[in-house]
Design an enzyme around this catalytic site. Structure first.
Site, mmCIF file in Angstrom:
data_model
loop_
_atom_site.group_PDB
_atom_site.id
_atom_site.type_symbol
_atom_site.label_atom_id
_atom_site.label_comp_id
_atom_site.label_asym_id
_atom_site.label_seq_id
_atom_site.Cartn_x
_atom_site.Cartn_y
_atom_site.Cartn_z
ATOM 1 N N ARG A 3 -5.962 14.997 20.182
ATOM 2 C CA ARG A 3 -4.845 15.820 19.666
ATOM 3 C C ARG A 3 -5.368 16.971 18.813
ATOM 4 O O ARG A 3 -4.861 18.099 18.876
ATOM 5 C CB ARG A 3 -3.892 14.960 18.814
ATOM 6 C CG ARG A 3 -3.045 14.004 19.627
ATOM 7 C CD ARG A 3 -2.370 12.976 18.720
ATOM 8 N NE ARG A 3 -1.572 13.584 17.691
ATOM 9 C CZ ARG A 3 -1.385 13.082 16.465
ATOM 10 N NH1 ARG A 3 -1.955 11.951 16.113
ATOM 11 N NH2 ARG A 3 -0.647 13.694 15.589
ATOM 12 N N LYS A 31 -2.190 2.363 11.870
ATOM 13 C CA LYS A 31 -3.315 2.001 10.996
ATOM 14 C C LYS A 31 -2.821 1.136 9.836
ATOM 15 O O LYS A 31 -3.493 0.185 9.431
ATOM 16 C CB LYS A 31 -3.988 3.274 10.467
ATOM 17 C CG LYS A 31 -4.790 3.973 11.560
ATOM 18 C CD LYS A 31 -5.372 5.298 11.103
ATOM 19 C CE LYS A 31 -4.349 6.383 11.032
ATOM 20 N NZ LYS A 31 -4.818 7.746 11.091
ATOM 21 N N LYS A 32 -1.657 1.462 9.294
ATOM 22 C CA LYS A 32 -1.134 0.679 8.162
ATOM 23 C C LYS A 32 -0.730 -0.717 8.620
ATOM 24 O O LYS A 32 -0.938 -1.696 7.904
ATOM 25 C CB LYS A 32 0.059 1.410 7.520
ATOM 26 C CG LYS A 32 -0.359 2.672 6.807
ATOM 27 C CD LYS A 32 -1.232 2.363 5.589
ATOM 28 C CE LYS A 32 -1.947 3.555 5.048
ATOM 29 N NZ LYS A 32 -2.920 3.252 3.987
ATOM 30 N N SER A 77 0.538 7.347 14.619
ATOM 31 C CA SER A 77 -0.841 7.387 14.142
ATOM 32 C C SER A 77 -0.949 6.751 12.751
ATOM 33 O O SER A 77 -1.780 5.872 12.502
ATOM 34 C CB SER A 77 -1.297 8.846 14.114
ATOM 35 O OG SER A 77 -2.513 8.979 13.458
ATOM 36 N N THR A 116 -9.089 10.616 -0.055
ATOM 37 C CA THR A 116 -9.422 9.617 -1.086
ATOM 38 C C THR A 116 -10.829 9.065 -0.891
ATOM 39 O O THR A 116 -11.567 8.839 -1.850
ATOM 40 C CB THR A 116 -8.367 8.484 -1.028
ATOM 41 O OG1 THR A 116 -7.094 9.071 -1.268
ATOM 42 C CG2 THR A 116 -8.624 7.408 -2.067
ATOM 43 N N ASP A 164 0.846 -1.201 0.000
ATOM 44 C CA ASP A 164 0.000 0.000 0.000
ATOM 45 C C ASP A 164 0.877 1.243 0.000
ATOM 46 O O ASP A 164 2.099 1.173 0.198
ATOM 47 C CB ASP A 164 -0.930 -0.013 1.227
ATOM 48 C CG ASP A 164 -2.076 0.995 1.112
ATOM 49 O OD1 ASP A 164 -2.237 1.622 0.047
ATOM 50 O OD2 ASP A 164 -2.817 1.168 2.102
ATOM 51 N N LYS A 165 0.213 2.380 -0.202
ATOM 52 C CA LYS A 165 0.877 3.679 -0.164
ATOM 53 C C LYS A 165 0.104 4.572 0.785
ATOM 54 O O LYS A 165 -1.125 4.441 0.900
ATOM 55 C CB LYS A 165 0.839 4.267 -1.576
ATOM 56 C CG LYS A 165 1.429 5.607 -1.732
ATOM 57 C CD LYS A 165 0.646 6.840 -2.057
ATOM 58 C CE LYS A 165 -0.778 7.020 -2.119
ATOM 59 N NZ LYS A 165 -1.221 8.425 -2.343
ATOM 60 N N HIS A 166 0.799 5.474 1.458
ATOM 61 C CA HIS A 166 0.103 6.474 2.267
ATOM 62 C C HIS A 166 0.680 7.837 1.922
ATOM 63 O O HIS A 166 1.897 7.996 1.817
ATOM 64 C CB HIS A 166 0.318 6.182 3.755
ATOM 65 C CG HIS A 166 -0.319 7.213 4.633
ATOM 66 N ND1 HIS A 166 -1.637 7.169 5.003
ATOM 67 C CD2 HIS A 166 0.184 8.342 5.189
ATOM 68 C CE1 HIS A 166 -1.921 8.212 5.748
ATOM 69 N NE2 HIS A 166 -0.838 8.941 5.881
ATOM 70 N N SER A 167 -0.206 8.813 1.741
ATOM 71 C CA SER A 167 0.267 10.177 1.483
ATOM 72 C C SER A 167 -0.031 11.018 2.722
ATOM 73 O O SER A 167 -1.071 10.843 3.363
ATOM 74 C CB SER A 167 -0.481 10.743 0.273
ATOM 75 O OG SER A 167 -0.406 12.158 0.291
HETATM 76 N N1 URA Z 1 -2.584 11.580 9.445
HETATM 77 C C1 URA Z 1 -2.806 10.635 10.400
HETATM 78 O O1 URA Z 1 -3.360 9.579 10.126
HETATM 79 N N2 URA Z 1 -2.407 10.887 11.654
HETATM 80 C C2 URA Z 1 -1.750 12.025 12.011
HETATM 81 O O2 URA Z 1 -1.398 12.173 13.159
HETATM 82 C C3 URA Z 1 -1.538 13.009 11.013
HETATM 83 C C4 URA Z 1 -1.966 12.750 9.725
#
Ligand code: URA
Length: 439
Positions: free
Chosen positions: A168, A187-188, A183, A120, A80-83
């Site tokens: 936060r 999740k990833k 964070s 997305t 996967d990719k995360h931006s």
């Molecule tokens: N995106 C996230 O999922 N978590 C953060 O803390 C900042 C951006």
């Protein structure tokens, strides 16, 4: 240890032990740490930082606060990719099918728009009938059958992050590198990936405006991911101008489909998408060299296989079967469409991308409160890139609005965001730096 003792330890600049962090995450997930205690610890971490071991422990504890997906039954690598987020950043929509066309499985769990940046999930929600929150078995089935599925975050993945992020968000503690790292990665990791590529944006439309700040975040993400056992590479890419020539929801989906079919392919968007695709193929072990990875990704795009897979994904998740061929027929349209005209001759010298993103939010394409309903039809298209030469009266962009008044306000905002100059600017390359821990 009592919550207040853990807070005092970090307040006094000491390192937290893995057990302290586990107790905190348990308290977050079960609610036994009050909101005030979570906020106090977040601020202590914001001010005093965390070392790598602490950040890895926080990431793993947050991952384990919910369920962790297991894709071991799939016959290929899971990537996967995360931006970190930007404006006109619709890369995921093309990347997932391109990489799937090369043999990887891409279970892409995406988020909603945040602040001025698009999400997305919101973009995919502009496709009529598309089920962006399928149950787990449908999600698994689509990933297996099609090769990719772009869906929204489910409540059982890293639930500790959900509560932590919300606290936060309202206590001025979002912009902490170890907290952002934990964070994103929790999740990833909960999504069960075998490899991850990060697109860390730098520029006036990114959360990290400077390349230095983006590089620190990328370094932290790559090191902590590696400490947590997830092979991760990061590219730092330019966000000093919108990436696609469209910003909004339906308009970015249309731009992505046109990219896949070759009808319109924004040059910088193509460079970033293929660079990220190449990195994903390398880290997934599908290609052995950068040259091979680039060739395979390019071929998946040029052959139309990426477009075909995108169409299959949309149909498998409830969208129209002819979406790729006829997206104009299916996507929602704004009632007012009008150009923003340049007030002078000149080259586009700079674009305040954040203002473009905020203009989309003001048109109704993003949220100002978490429960706002967004208008998928609105946005901005045909955004002139930095370096474009325009004569007075030629369009800088085209606004899609739901009323004349909104279009007028967006016109003012877009004109304000663009700077024109007599001299042709140099402009930055779209891919600025690569960061990885090479074995
Ligand atoms: N995106 C996230 O999922 N978590 C953060 O803390 C900042 C951006």
């Amino acid at each position: 240890m009592l919550p207040q003792e853990i807070i005092r330890k970090k307040r006094d600049g000491k390192s937290l032990a893995a057990e302290d962090i586990a107790a905190f995450v348990d308290g977050l997930a079960r609610g036994s740490f009050s909101e005030g205690q979570v906020a106090a610890l977040a601020m202590a971490i914001f001010l005093n930082g965390m070392n790598r071991d602490e950040a890895v422990a926080l990431t793993l504890a947050m991952r384990d606060s919910g369920s962790v997906l297991d894709w071991s039954d799939l016959p290929g690598p899971v990537a996967d990719k995360h931006s970190t987020g930007g404006v006109g950043d619709n890369v995921s929509l093309m990347l997932a099918p391109i990489v799937a066309a090369c043999g990887a499985y891409v279970p892409m769990i995406s988020g909603r728009g945040l602040g001025h940046t698009g999400g997305t999930l919101d973009k995919m929600d502009s496709v009529p009938g598309y089920v962006s929150q399928p149950d787990k078995s449908r999600f698994r089935q689509v990933v297996r059958d099609v090769g990719c599925a772009i869906i929204g975050q489910t409540a059982d993945l890293a639930p500790a992050d959900k509560r932590f992020y919300a606290i936060r968000d309202v206590t001025g503690t979002v912009e902490s590198i170890p907290l952002i790292t934990a964070s994103i990665l929790s999740k990833k990791l909960a999504a069960g990936l075998q490899s991850l590529v990060l697109d860390v944006k730098a520029g006036n439309g990114a959360f990290m405006p400077t390349i230095k700040g983006a590089a620190s975040l990328a370094q932290s993400l790559v090191e902590v991911a590696s400490g947590a056992g997830l092979a991760t590479t990061a590219l730092i890419t330019d966000m000093d101008q919108p990436l696609a020539s469209a910003a909004g929801n339906a308009v970015e989906v249309a731009n992505a489909v046109d990219f896949l079919t070759g009808r319109l392919r924004d040059r910088r968007l193509e460079e970033v998408t293929l660079a990220l695709a190449g990195e994903m193929l390398l880290s997934a072990g599908i290609a052995k060299t950068h040259q091979e990875a680039a060739a395979r990704a390019g071929e998946a795009l040029a052959s139309g296989r990426g477009a075909e897979i995108f169409g299959h994904m949309v149909a498998a998740l409830g969208g129209p079967a002819d979406f790729v061929e006829n997206h104009e027929k299916h996507l929602p349209k704004a009632s007012v469409v009008r150009p923003v005209l340049a007030k002078r001759d000149g080259f586009v010298a700079a674009i305040e991308s954040r203002q473009i993103g905020l203009a989309v939010v003001a048109l109704g394409g993003g949220r100002t409160r978490p429960d706002d309903v967004i208008d998928h039809s609105v946005g901005i298209t045909a955004l002139a890139p930095i370096g474009a030469q325009l004569a007075k009266g030629e369009p800088l962009a085209v606004i899609h609005a739901s009323s004349e008044a909104d279009a007028q306000a967006a016109d003012v905002a877009v004109l304000d965001a663009f700077s024109l100059d007599d001299a042709k600017p140099r402009g930055r390359r779209p891919v600025l730096r690569r960061m990885a821990i090479d074995a």
